[in-house]
Design a protein around this motif. Structure first.
Motif, short mmCIF file in Angstrom:
data_model
loop_
_atom_site.label_atom_id
_atom_site.label_comp_id
_atom_site.label_asym_id
_atom_site.label_seq_id
_atom_site.Cartn_x
_atom_site.Cartn_y
_atom_site.Cartn_z
N LEU A 125 0.83 -1.20 0.00
CA LEU A 125 0.00 0.00 0.00
C LEU A 125 0.86 1.26 0.00
O LEU A 125 0.58 2.21 -0.72
CB LEU A 125 -0.94 0.02 1.21
CG LEU A 125 -1.77 1.30 1.34
CD1 LEU A 125 -2.73 1.46 0.18
CD2 LEU A 125 -2.52 1.33 2.67
N GLU A 126 1.92 1.26 0.78
CA GLU A 126 2.80 2.43 0.83
C GLU A 126 3.39 2.73 -0.55
O GLU A 126 3.45 3.87 -0.99
CB GLU A 126 3.92 2.21 1.84
CG GLU A 126 4.81 3.43 2.02
CD GLU A 126 5.80 3.28 3.16
OE1 GLU A 126 6.58 4.22 3.39
OE2 GLU A 126 5.81 2.22 3.81
N SER A 127 3.81 1.67 -1.25
CA SER A 127 4.34 1.84 -2.59
C SER A 127 3.28 2.39 -3.54
O SER A 127 3.54 3.30 -4.34
CB SER A 127 4.87 0.50 -3.11
OG SER A 127 5.31 0.60 -4.45
N ARG A 230 -6.79 -2.95 -14.80
CA ARG A 230 -6.66 -1.84 -15.75
C ARG A 230 -6.04 -0.60 -15.10
O ARG A 230 -5.74 0.37 -15.78
CB ARG A 230 -8.05 -1.46 -16.31
CG ARG A 230 -8.70 -2.55 -17.14
CD ARG A 230 -8.12 -2.55 -18.55
NE ARG A 230 -8.69 -1.48 -19.35
CZ ARG A 230 -8.11 -0.95 -20.42
NH1 ARG A 230 -6.91 -1.37 -20.79
NH2 ARG A 230 -8.69 0.01 -21.11
N SER A 231 -5.87 -0.63 -13.78
CA SER A 231 -5.41 0.56 -13.07
C SER A 231 -3.90 0.74 -13.20
O SER A 231 -3.15 -0.21 -13.36
CB SER A 231 -5.79 0.47 -11.60
OG SER A 231 -5.10 -0.60 -10.97
N ASP A 232 -3.47 1.99 -13.11
CA ASP A 232 -2.04 2.31 -13.06
C ASP A 232 -1.53 2.29 -11.63
O ASP A 232 -0.34 2.11 -11.38
CB ASP A 232 -1.80 3.69 -13.68
CG ASP A 232 -2.16 3.72 -15.15
OD1 ASP A 232 -1.36 3.22 -15.96
OD2 ASP A 232 -3.24 4.24 -15.49
N ALA A 233 -2.44 2.47 -10.69
CA ALA A 233 -2.14 2.33 -9.26
C ALA A 233 -3.42 1.91 -8.57
O ALA A 233 -4.49 2.45 -8.87
CB ALA A 233 -1.61 3.64 -8.68
N ALA A 234 -3.32 0.96 -7.64
CA ALA A 234 -4.50 0.47 -6.93
C ALA A 234 -4.27 0.60 -5.43
O ALA A 234 -3.26 0.13 -4.90
CB ALA A 234 -4.79 -0.97 -7.30
N LEU A 235 -5.20 1.25 -4.77
CA LEU A 235 -5.16 1.42 -3.31
C LEU A 235 -6.21 0.48 -2.73
O LEU A 235 -7.42 0.73 -2.83
CB LEU A 235 -5.46 2.87 -2.94
CG LEU A 235 -4.57 3.92 -3.62
CD1 LEU A 235 -5.04 5.33 -3.30
CD2 LEU A 235 -3.11 3.73 -3.23
N VAL A 236 -5.76 -0.63 -2.14
CA VAL A 236 -6.67 -1.67 -1.66
C VAL A 236 -6.92 -1.50 -0.17
O VAL A 236 -5.97 -1.48 0.63
CB VAL A 236 -6.10 -3.07 -1.94
CG1 VAL A 236 -7.05 -4.15 -1.44
CG2 VAL A 236 -5.84 -3.24 -3.44
#
Length: 289
Positions: A125-127, A230-236
């Motif tokens: 998540l931090e990344s 499809r995301s370039d960044a995902a915050l889960v």
């Protein structure tokens, strides 16, 4: 008459198929079926070999189980497992809570939120937060999408981003999505809230934005989200709760951390903008001294 849920009728849920066939299964098939019925969510992410190991049966038994349940293969079974997991989500959670109500509802809620935080705040998540922050800093415009329960998270992010950058756009409803997509381009970022039951309009919005060259940041609860890949960044963010609706405490905290990280990366710009805001507040006499 069966009740239709999406493309999956109640009679065709994986658990219903298992219940109908269970008595006629061999002991090995029953063992695999019992494990599958109890671990639907886990199975969505697992291979045949993984399920066989977990259920303590052979790979061939899992293949036979697919056939006995009426599926052409394992991929078709997994498709229905995913649909099972998402359909009637709130009703199932309510029924589960009614079966075993906690002795202290508040204590149970606190425990679940702590579990959500522990599951969510990982090095991954931090990344992802750093990736998302860099994208937002370099964006020409940021389009924020989130409706229904996720509107609280979407509006919070929109307000904070617009406060510091002045380039955020909140898409207020699905009926206006096409008007906004008509202006999105390569230098823009779409920030989408995509939580169960995973709106098809959000999925299509992400697909269209990608086709138009925009980068996409997804906030979701799981890699199960259709837009995740499809995301370039995902915050889960974990959203479990003691109630029948999901909790958005953790997503809201992530939104605050994202803005804090942006401020750490762009301190001079953020300070200058906040000074302007404070001066305007004073000029307009907006708040009491």
């Amino acid at each position: 008459m069966s009740t239709s849920i999406g493309n999956l009728s109640a009679d065709n849920h994986v658990k219903a198929r298992i219940d109908r066939q269970f008595e006629n299964m061999s002991p090995a098939l029953q063992k695999a079926a019992a494990w599958l019925r109890k671990n639907t969510y886990k199975a969505v992410f697992m291979s045949i070999k993984d399920i066989a190991l977990a259920a303590e049966v052979s790979d061939a038994t899992v293949h036979r189980l697919c056939s006995v349940l009426g599926y052409s293969g394992f991929n078709e079974l997994k498709k229905d497992l995913k649909a099972d997991e998402l359909s009637l989500r709130t009703l199932r959670r309510l029924e589960k809570n009614l079966e075993a109500p906690p002795s202290s509802f508040m204590q149970k809620a606190i425990e679940i939120e702590l579990q959500n935080l522990q599951q969510t705040f990982t090095p991954e998540l931090e990344s992802s937060l750093h990736e998302a922050a860099d994208m937002l800093i370099s964006a020409r415009r940021v389009y924020v999408v989130g409706w229904r329960m996720t509107l609280s998270v979407a509006h919070s992010l929109y307000y904070q981003l617009h406060l510091v950058f002045g380039n955020a756009v909140l898409i207020p409803s699905a009926t206006e999505i096409t008007e906004h997509l008509a202006f999105i381009g390569e230098d823009d970022v779409l920030l989408a809230m995509h939580f169960p039951r995973y709106s098809r309009i959000i999925t299509q919005t992400v697909d269209e934005a990608k086709e138009l060259g925009a980068r996409c940041i997804i906030m979701t609860d799981s890699p199960l989200a259709p837009s995740f890949s499809r995301s370039d960044a995902a915050l889960v963010a974990a959203t479990d709760s003691p109630g029948f609706l999901d909790s958005y405490v953790t997503p809201l905290l992530i939104s605050q951390l994202l803005i804090q990280l942006i401020a750490l990366k762009q301190p001079d710009q953020i300070k200058a903008q906040l000074r302007k805001q404070e001066q305007l507040f004073e000029d307009f006499g907006m708040f009491r001294p």
